[in-house]
Design an enzyme around this catalytic site. Sequence first.
Site, PDB file in Angstrom:
ATOM      1  N   GLY A 123      38.024  51.752  40.658  1.00 27.29           N
ATOM      2  CA  GLY A 123      36.767  51.484  41.360  1.00 27.29           C
ATOM      3  C   GLY A 123      35.580  51.290  40.436  1.00 27.29           C
ATOM      4  N   ARG A 173      24.567  43.434  42.542  1.00 27.19           N
ATOM      5  CA  ARG A 173      24.745  42.001  42.741  1.00 27.19           C
ATOM      6  C   ARG A 173      24.088  41.582  44.056  1.00 27.19           C
ATOM      7  NH1 ARG A 173      30.668  39.463  42.124  1.00 27.19           N
ATOM      8  NH2 ARG A 173      31.164  40.637  44.002  1.00 27.19           N
ATOM      9  N   ASP A 248      40.132  34.585  46.973  1.00 33.59           N
ATOM     10  CA  ASP A 248      39.228  35.716  47.225  1.00 33.59           C
ATOM     11  C   ASP A 248      38.000  35.653  46.327  1.00 33.59           C
ATOM     12  OD1 ASP A 248      41.460  36.244  45.372  1.00 33.59           O
ATOM     13  OD2 ASP A 248      40.376  38.089  44.935  1.00 33.59           O
ATOM     14  N   ASN A 249      37.977  34.704  45.407  1.00 34.19           N
ATOM     15  CA  ASN A 249      36.801  34.561  44.540  1.00 34.19           C
ATOM     16  C   ASN A 249      36.041  33.282  44.858  1.00 34.19           C
ATOM     17  OD1 ASN A 249      37.409  36.932  43.236  1.00 34.19           O
ATOM     18  ND2 ASN A 249      38.481  35.947  41.539  1.00 34.19           N
TER      19      ASN A 249
HETATM   20  P1  AMP Z   1      38.794  40.415  40.811  1.00 35.00           P
HETATM   21  O1  AMP Z   1      39.884  39.984  39.887  1.00 35.00           O
HETATM   22  O2  AMP Z   1      37.701  41.184  40.142  1.00 35.00           O
HETATM   23  O3  AMP Z   1      38.271  39.312  41.651  1.00 35.00           O
HETATM   24  O4  AMP Z   1      39.463  41.481  41.781  1.00 35.00           O
HETATM   25  C1  AMP Z   1      40.639  41.261  42.530  1.00 35.00           C
HETATM   26  C2  AMP Z   1      40.902  42.462  43.416  1.00 35.00           C
HETATM   27  O5  AMP Z   1      41.119  43.639  42.639  1.00 35.00           O
HETATM   28  C3  AMP Z   1      39.760  42.805  44.356  1.00 35.00           C
HETATM   29  O6  AMP Z   1      40.304  43.306  45.548  1.00 35.00           O
HETATM   30  C4  AMP Z   1      39.020  43.878  43.595  1.00 35.00           C
HETATM   31  O7  AMP Z   1      38.266  44.702  44.440  1.00 35.00           O
HETATM   32  C5  AMP Z   1      40.168  44.635  42.955  1.00 35.00           C
HETATM   33  N1  AMP Z   1      39.750  45.331  41.728  1.00 35.00           N
HETATM   34  C6  AMP Z   1      39.438  44.768  40.546  1.00 35.00           C
HETATM   35  N2  AMP Z   1      39.115  45.713  39.644  1.00 35.00           N
HETATM   36  C7  AMP Z   1      39.228  46.899  40.257  1.00 35.00           C
HETATM   37  C8  AMP Z   1      39.035  48.259  39.853  1.00 35.00           C
HETATM   38  N3  AMP Z   1      38.666  48.586  38.615  1.00 35.00           N
HETATM   39  N4  AMP Z   1      39.237  49.212  40.786  1.00 35.00           N
HETATM   40  C9  AMP Z   1      39.632  48.918  42.033  1.00 35.00           C
HETATM   41  N5  AMP Z   1      39.835  47.663  42.464  1.00 35.00           N
HETATM   42  C10 AMP Z   1      39.640  46.655  41.593  1.00 35.00           C
HETATM   43 MG    MG Z   2      37.184  39.024  43.126  1.00 36.90          MG
END
Ligand code: AMP
Ligand code: MG
Length: 490
Positions: A123, A173, A248-249
């Site tokens: 998190g 953000r 998702d991005n």
């Molecule tokens: P991202 O690659 O940052 O777009 O994240 C992809 C998914 O992984 C999303 O659901 C994020 O909320 C989750 N996520 C990324 N980093 C973390 C983290 N350090 N702790 C918990 N969830 C994460």
């Molecule tokens: Mg993301």
Amino acid sequence: MVAIPFDNSYARLPERFYATVAPTPVPAPRLLRLNEPLAAQLGLDAGWLKSPDGVAMLAGNDVPVGAASIATAYAGHQFGGFSPQLGDGRAILLGEIVDRNGRRQDIQLKGAGPTPFSRRGDGRAALGPVLREYIVSEAMATLGVPTTRALAVVLTGDSVRRETLLPGAVLTRVASSHIRIGTFQFFAARGDHEGLRLLADHVIIRHYPACTGDGRYLALLEAVIAAQAALIAQWMTIGFIHGVMNTDNMSIAGETIDYGPCAFMDTYHPTTVFSSIDERGRYAYANQPPIARWNLTRFAETLLPLLAQDQDKAVAIAQEAIDRFDPQFQTHLIAGLRRKLGLASEEAEDVDLIRTLLEAMQQGEADFTLVFRRLSEAAGPAGDADACRSLFANPSAFDAWEERWRQRLLREAAPAEARQAAMLSANPLYIPRNHQVEAVIEAAVERNDLAPFETLLEVLARPFDIQPGREDYARPPALHERVLATFCGT
Ligand code: AMP
Ligand code: MG
């Protein structure tokens, strides 16, 4: 605590859209950076944000009255594979406020602690990626590219464990919303047509109010396609590589979102990739338009039940809309590149003129940003293109192209001075060069030195102005400075 006038429209949606969760307090919050102009635009008092109470909010230690404090649910295709359950795993939406321009804005804390969607993650966010997102998203905003914004960086006083122990940080953000293609996929994957309709209506009211009546879901699909076609064209004209264009991005509002291992291309090459996790180059520079279309196709699929009762009819309608992505993208791209080349009029041959320049740049390993900037300098009444020419390893292809470009400029109505001024304001001198971004991060993380970060932000705040003494920020990396891979550091 001062009262912040939150109005949380997303939290008024049914409970299955999100989880209510409080940020996890951090031991020793310290404000590293506050974006004061953005605070003012949001109607937030910068003095208060810098006070212990304000920093407590930005760190997630204090949840203000009226905040929603939710983690939103979403799904998504990551590198082509579908995950039905992602969601905000380390981001908590404090709530929405209506800014000075009457625009609704999400205020989100990224790195604020675990949520029900964290899966195995902690998190948290590490300082390096937070600074990268701050620098690059603010640079994009200054360059006029739709994007989420960065309001503040707070150091948590805790370490986060990645490959090593790193300082933890929270990024505040700001986004016109955090709704993604993946948010629609979350409901579609569950066959939750009621949820889909509620989400689509929420998005229409919030982002695309011109979509009305019975045909509003098709209008929504078309509007999202149009927004993304315009956005990706802007990325391409400045050499921006997102790095992780998972569904998702991808923001439904058409803003650049989720800056991970993103970077600006130095030497022009269509296959350029920076992200360490993108081993096959799925999200390489030149793949961004087809990937955007692929993602939009996933979006269209989620809308099928809303487009027509008859499945075949719905597919045909959706396909027709998707088919308009390529021509729209091309139109924006060509318009953007015409501006960069000083062409106010349109000729059919321009497309070939552009293609030939890009080929010469690729062959000559020329710096993408500097070629256009130096062409702008060469476009003046007495300009010669020697400085531009010297960017090409093998200048003969450039010479032939320059001759063609000069001939083309003769058919432009505007005087040279006006053309040059237009080009100088279309072609930045300063972009967030990856080696500079890395140097800033290293100074902050390894030596606790934020001065290089502040200086880089100052330079990037005026990307089109020559800033004496800051020539170094305009130059491409020397061979030994080249950054080959960026890490998302999640
Ligand atoms: P991202 O690659 O940052 O777009 O994240 C992809 C998914 O992984 C999303 O659901 C994020 O909320 C989750 N996520 C990324 N980093 C973390 C983290 N350090 N702790 C918990 N969830 C994460
Ligand atoms: Mg993301």
